[in-house]
Write a protein that holds these residues in place. Structure first.
Motif, PDB file in Angstrom:
ATOM      1  N   ASP A  46      -7.458   9.378 -15.249  1.00 45.97           N
ATOM      2  CA  ASP A  46      -6.894   9.480 -15.843  1.00 45.97           C
ATOM      3  C   ASP A  46      -5.337   9.479 -16.743  1.00 45.97           C
ATOM      4  OD1 ASP A  46      -9.500  10.047 -17.412  1.00 45.97           O
ATOM      5  OD2 ASP A  46      -9.652  11.349 -17.387  1.00 45.97           O
ATOM      6  N   VAL A  47      -4.800  10.500 -15.260  1.00 43.70           N
ATOM      7  CA  VAL A  47      -3.362  10.619 -16.126  1.00 43.70           C
ATOM      8  C   VAL A  47      -2.734   9.015 -15.379  1.00 43.70           C
ATOM      9  CG1 VAL A  47      -1.424  11.695 -14.363  1.00 43.70           C
ATOM     10  CG2 VAL A  47      -3.557  12.927 -15.531  1.00 43.70           C
ATOM     11  N   PHE A  48      -3.669   8.585 -14.172  1.00 44.21           N
ATOM     12  CA  PHE A  48      -2.868   7.726 -13.715  1.00 44.21           C
ATOM     13  C   PHE A  48      -3.059   6.359 -14.649  1.00 44.21           C
ATOM     14  CE2 PHE A  48      -2.671   3.471 -11.230  1.00 44.21           C
ATOM     15  CZ  PHE A  48      -1.981   3.404 -10.705  1.00 44.21           C
ATOM     16  N   ARG A  49      -4.369   6.358 -15.512  1.00 47.30           N
ATOM     17  CA  ARG A  49      -3.956   5.505 -15.718  1.00 47.30           C
ATOM     18  C   ARG A  49      -3.588   5.059 -17.167  1.00 47.30           C
ATOM     19  NH1 ARG A  49      -9.609   5.676 -15.442  1.00 47.30           N
ATOM     20  NH2 ARG A  49     -10.318   4.020 -13.750  1.00 47.30           N
ATOM     21  N   ILE A  83       0.883  -1.133  -0.496  1.00 47.44           N
ATOM     22  CA  ILE A  83       0.060   0.132   0.121  1.00 47.44           C
ATOM     23  C   ILE A  83       0.894   1.187  -0.330  1.00 47.44           C
ATOM     24  CG2 ILE A  83      -0.125   0.814   2.339  1.00 47.44           C
ATOM     25  CD1 ILE A  83      -2.976  -0.725  -0.264  1.00 47.44           C
ATOM     26  N   ASN A  84       2.583   1.369   0.231  1.00 52.32           N
ATOM     27  CA  ASN A  84       3.269   2.452   0.022  1.00 52.32           C
ATOM     28  C   ASN A  84       3.359   3.069  -0.952  1.00 52.32           C
ATOM     29  OD1 ASN A  84       4.238   1.912   2.518  1.00 52.32           O
ATOM     30  ND2 ASN A  84       6.348   1.767   1.553  1.00 52.32           N
ATOM     31  N   CYS A  85       2.416   2.033  -2.791  1.00 58.51           N
ATOM     32  CA  CYS A  85       2.322   2.439  -3.483  1.00 58.51           C
ATOM     33  C   CYS A  85       0.887   3.257  -3.467  1.00 58.51           C
ATOM     34  CB  CYS A  85       2.359   1.432  -4.585  1.00 58.51           C
ATOM     35  SG  CYS A  85       3.438   0.644  -5.355  1.00 58.51           S
ATOM     36  N   PHE A  86       0.498   3.549  -3.094  1.00 55.87           N
ATOM     37  CA  PHE A  86      -0.955   4.167  -2.839  1.00 55.87           C
ATOM     38  C   PHE A  86       0.054   6.108  -2.428  1.00 55.87           C
ATOM     39  CE2 PHE A  86      -4.357   6.833  -0.465  1.00 55.87           C
ATOM     40  CZ  PHE A  86      -5.289   5.963  -0.847  1.00 55.87           C
ATOM     41  N   HIS A  87       0.333   5.735  -1.581  1.00 54.43           N
ATOM     42  CA  HIS A  87       0.880   7.169  -1.514  1.00 54.43           C
ATOM     43  C   HIS A  87       2.094   8.077  -2.567  1.00 54.43           C
ATOM     44  CE1 HIS A  87      -0.379   6.666   2.832  1.00 54.43           C
ATOM     45  NE2 HIS A  87      -0.179   5.818   2.664  1.00 54.43           N
ATOM     46  N   ALA A  88       2.533   6.578  -3.200  1.00 55.74           N
ATOM     47  CA  ALA A  88       3.746   7.029  -4.372  1.00 55.74           C
ATOM     48  C   ALA A  88       2.595   7.533  -4.884  1.00 55.74           C
ATOM     49  CB  ALA A  88       4.293   5.960  -4.997  1.00 55.74           C
ATOM     50  N   SER A  89       2.068   7.040  -5.710  1.00 51.69           N
ATOM     51  CA  SER A  89       1.264   7.251  -6.613  1.00 51.69           C
ATOM     52  C   SER A  89       0.167   8.581  -6.865  1.00 51.69           C
ATOM     53  CB  SER A  89       0.307   5.687  -7.305  1.00 51.69           C
ATOM     54  OG  SER A  89       0.735   4.901  -7.430  1.00 51.69           O
ATOM     55  N   VAL A  90      -0.105   8.757  -5.209  1.00 49.31           N
ATOM     56  CA  VAL A  90      -1.045  10.148  -5.147  1.00 49.31           C
ATOM     57  C   VAL A  90       0.426  11.483  -5.447  1.00 49.31           C
ATOM     58  CG1 VAL A  90      -1.589  11.915  -3.824  1.00 49.31           C
ATOM     59  CG2 VAL A  90      -2.393   9.517  -3.845  1.00 49.31           C
ATOM     60  N   ILE A 103      -9.838  -0.251 -13.209  1.00 48.15           N
ATOM     61  CA  ILE A 103      -8.278  -0.467 -13.588  1.00 48.15           C
ATOM     62  C   ILE A 103      -7.953   0.333 -14.423  1.00 48.15           C
ATOM     63  CG2 ILE A 103      -5.975  -0.975 -12.854  1.00 48.15           C
ATOM     64  CD1 ILE A 103      -8.066  -3.519 -10.688  1.00 48.15           C
ATOM     65  N   GLY A 104      -8.256  -0.613 -15.782  1.00 49.78           N
ATOM     66  CA  GLY A 104      -7.837  -0.669 -17.432  1.00 49.78           C
ATOM     67  C   GLY A 104      -7.234  -1.673 -17.026  1.00 49.78           C
ATOM     68  N   PHE A 151      -8.921   4.190  -5.080  1.00 49.41           N
ATOM     69  CA  PHE A 151      -7.109   5.273  -5.330  1.00 49.41           C
ATOM     70  C   PHE A 151      -7.918   5.697  -6.105  1.00 49.41           C
ATOM     71  CE2 PHE A 151      -4.341   6.042  -7.517  1.00 49.41           C
ATOM     72  CZ  PHE A 151      -2.931   7.481  -6.541  1.00 49.41           C
ATOM     73  N   LEU A 152      -8.736   5.472  -7.382  1.00 50.85           N
ATOM     74  CA  LEU A 152      -8.452   6.493  -8.078  1.00 50.85           C
ATOM     75  C   LEU A 152      -9.919   7.022  -8.158  1.00 50.85           C
ATOM     76  CD1 LEU A 152      -8.332   4.056 -11.933  1.00 50.85           C
ATOM     77  CD2 LEU A 152      -6.611   5.752 -10.309  1.00 50.85           C
ATOM     78  N   ASP A 153     -10.809   6.449  -7.166  1.00 48.83           N
ATOM     79  CA  ASP A 153     -12.624   7.279  -6.616  1.00 48.83           C
ATOM     80  C   ASP A 153     -11.715   8.503  -5.568  1.00 48.83           C
ATOM     81  OD1 ASP A 153     -14.314   5.322  -8.091  1.00 48.83           O
ATOM     82  OD2 ASP A 153     -14.741   4.747  -6.306  1.00 48.83           O
TER      83      ASP A 153
END
Lengths: 441, 441
Positions: free
Chosen positions: B300-303, B238-245, B323-324, B274-276
């Motif tokens: 959109d940017v994430f995807r 879940i660290n990826c959550f923070h890095a992704s933001v 997710i895509g 996360f996207l929501d």
């Protein structure tokens, strides 16, 4: 079901404590030691206790402001809606939003009352904390029977005293208390220590729910000071992920099967992943970590003990069966900036379009009423008087004019740069800076 | 599709570096400064560099052990499968698990090469890092064309040198480099600093993907030392959550629309939530945080920019459209303890039962091949030679006997207590303790 037929119980809102809150709940000899409102040299209101200032009296109480004026403010009572701190106006703000009942977390002592645990004079702090709870239960909540779910703070420096306070407030009808996500943040032993058993037992004996509000143990450190402020805002709910692992794998839940936990403002869409993850970990690793759930899986333990809630969470609603429909509740978060007030019913209904009426009732109020023993329907004279439509019909005269120019930072010309985590942290530090004067002097 | 017809490309595995790795990639005058294997007084193998020890040569390389002997070990080459460090045996271990191709993160310099950034002599560290990459690309990966996706480490102390290394390794066919989840952990400016532009540009110019492996910036602090070790293990992805933001709201992705990020071992089930969440934050807060995504939303940017991956993630597979499908890949995590080796195809197929053949192909290999420019089918002589069935047919003689008693802690009688976060942290500290002797002396 249409919007007017919804019945909404919010398990997470916030009260901004009014300046006179201690007056009617302390013996005269204690009154001069009570927290008081002072103003700094910029005229900002702050609570002062034991000589220390608590900035940010409103703690993001921005309901009713235009979004461009949001921020980690306001800094004065005159900058916020009276519903933030006046219970009669709060009820009117609940009515206009169609909300039947509300659980209100505190502001200046922190959501979970950490302030009292940092006091030098703990005997006095205990007196103040009890006065705080008495104000909350006997004054704020009691003013409108059936409209509030009382929530007590506990003395986070002595587990025995915490157990005593659970029993004291339960005796007058309060069956919820709040803990930080990580109790070691207030120098208590971790929840894995047997020293906690008297507290767990008091909660079980009195059917008291432990509410864990996100951010109670502090905000997650941003990746960097120049990171966007969104890094803090996005990540706080996911703190519940870590707190939930800690609890699910603890001895506490297995030793005290009646313990009940509410994750306040934690969101729900991440929970099916979380349950997959803890079951996978258990399957792969229990042989060397020596965890033993008998015939159950960690996800079974979570579903038995926890109540979850959300503000707006379309993914979580879609996944409600994987979470457990009986373990989901809803929150409004008034008056904070993530709240959808005064359009919560409309926003919520967008997620509920494909949901059965029975599931809608479970999620919007039935689970919360069961978990927190709220008997609102009989107190209000039947469900018909509790719906969004019925409550809004009483609120036609509530003023929803936006509070323009009441605070926040207006753009200062040119292209404004994005707000960073450091900006918000500096804003808090600045609020603490400078000489203060006592309002009454 | 049946199990034998699957084609599996794993975008996250690990190599345990063999003791002789630097021999063929350094000029003779540099060889005496290269990291070397030494043994401490308990006979445990460790890498030594600039006089400092790196404990835990195997870094959880437990593939093939019985689960009761898992742990943050092994501490010697003789305690692990040869496939951890011998490329020929690695291919056989991939075959027996039906895995066509693999991206291998490093072990002793950390997943992302933090070791080099902590070196006192940076000129020499750059020489060692390049030798490391040369070994990885020209020896490990090149031994079996089509079977590996090369991945380079970059000199995490100088962004200009990082850009140079991106271009150097791209010239010999390596189009992936790895960064920690938070680059400030190595005293670099944050990703929001324009100083990063030469690196972003080098990645875009060379179609190089930035792989961010969980735990690269360090493990999350456990709630307490007596918390169950599961609190660390559950929370790392879940660290990826923070890095992704941090990345989604950065200027970097908007300034460099061709940048591509892979979240390594991040899991996928949390992503729809996360996207929501990031879209909701943007909607509610952009007016005061001054974020501007134009006509797009943060999701959109994430995807557009991210590739995600999972080991076993039933919720994520169910939510693949949110997710895509084109942004999901699979990983094996050999030889770490979360890996499902050698039964990965069987475990994966449980999640894929209701998924169309086209989506299965996208998730199991097509997305990874596209993202990392892997042309395995032509190198292997067609898809038919790349399937689980075809690869396993070559591996009938691979020895899958469990490595009993090769390490780990056997229960020491009585009821074993559960393993805590502190136990594992102490285990690492103990590994560092004690006098060392050079193996060759």
């Amino acid at each position: 079901m249409n919007i007017d037929e919804l019945v909404l119980v919010s398990v997470d809102d916030h009260v901004v404590e009014p300046p006179d809150m201690f007056e009617r709940h302390l013996a005269p000899r204690h009154r001069d030691k009570a927290p008081r409102i002072v103003q700094n040299k910029r005229g900002e209101d702050m609570w002062q206790y034991e000589g220390q200032l608590r900035p940010n009296v409103g703690l993001n109480a921005v309901a009713g402001r235009p979004p461009e004026e949001y921020g980690y403010e306001p800094t004065g009572y005159d900058q916020m809606r009276r519903g933030c701190f006046d219970v009669h106006e709060r009820i009117r703000d609940m009515n206009v939003n169609g909300v039947l009942a509300s659980m209100c977390f505190g502001s200046f002592p922190s959501f979970c009352g950490k302030l009292w645990a940092t006091a030098k004079d703990k005997d006095t702090a205990l007196i103040m904390l009890r006065a705080y709870n008495d104000w909350h239960i006997d004054e704020w909540c009691a003013a409108y029977p059936g409209r509030f779910i009382p929530l007590a703070q506990v003395p986070l420096w002595d587990i025995g005293l915490m157990a005593d306070e659970v029993r004291r407030v339960a005796a007058k009808g309060c069956h919820a208390v709040t803990l930080p996500e990580n109790v070691t943040c207030v120098d208590l032993p971790s929840i894995h220590d047997e020293a906690w058993d008297p507290f767990w037992k008091a909660c079980c004996d009195t059917s008291t729910v432990i509410c864990i509000h996100i951010g109670s143990a502090g905000s997650p450190a941003p990746p960097s000071l120049d990171a966007p402020v969104e890094t803090i805002m996005a990540g706080v709910p996911i703190n519940c992920f870590h707190a939930s692992v800690d609890l699910v794998f603890s001895r506490a839940l297995r030793r005290f099967p009646d313990l009940r936990i509410a994750l306040s403002e934690g969101g729900i869409g991440w929970i099916p992943y979380f349950l997959d993850r803890i079951d996978y970990l258990y399957e792969r690793h229990h042989a060397w970590t020596h965890q033993d759930f008998g015939k159950e899986r960690p996800s079974d333990v979570f579903r038995r003990h926890f109540l979850t809630c959300f503000i707006d969470d379309p993914t979580g609603i879609k996944l409600r069966d994987a979470i457990g429909v009986e373990r989901i509740s809803w929150e409004c978060d008034y008056p904070h900036s993530d709240s959808t007030w005064p359009n919560a019913p409309e926003r919520l209904m967008e997620s509920l379009a494909a949901v059965s009426d029975d599931d809608i009732d479970a999620i919007t109020h039935r689970n919360a009423m069961r978990f927190f023993q709220l008997d609102a329907f009989s107190k209000m004279g039947g469900r018909d008087r509790c719906t969004v439509g019925a409550l809004r019909a009483q609120a036609a005269d509530v003023d929803l004019t936006l509070l323009r120019g009441k605070g926040g930072k207006a753009p200062t010309g040119g292209t404004p740069r994005t707000v960073t985590a450091g900006d918000v942290m500096k804003q808090l530090a600045t609020a603490l800076d400078g000489q203060t004067k006592t309002k009454s002097s």
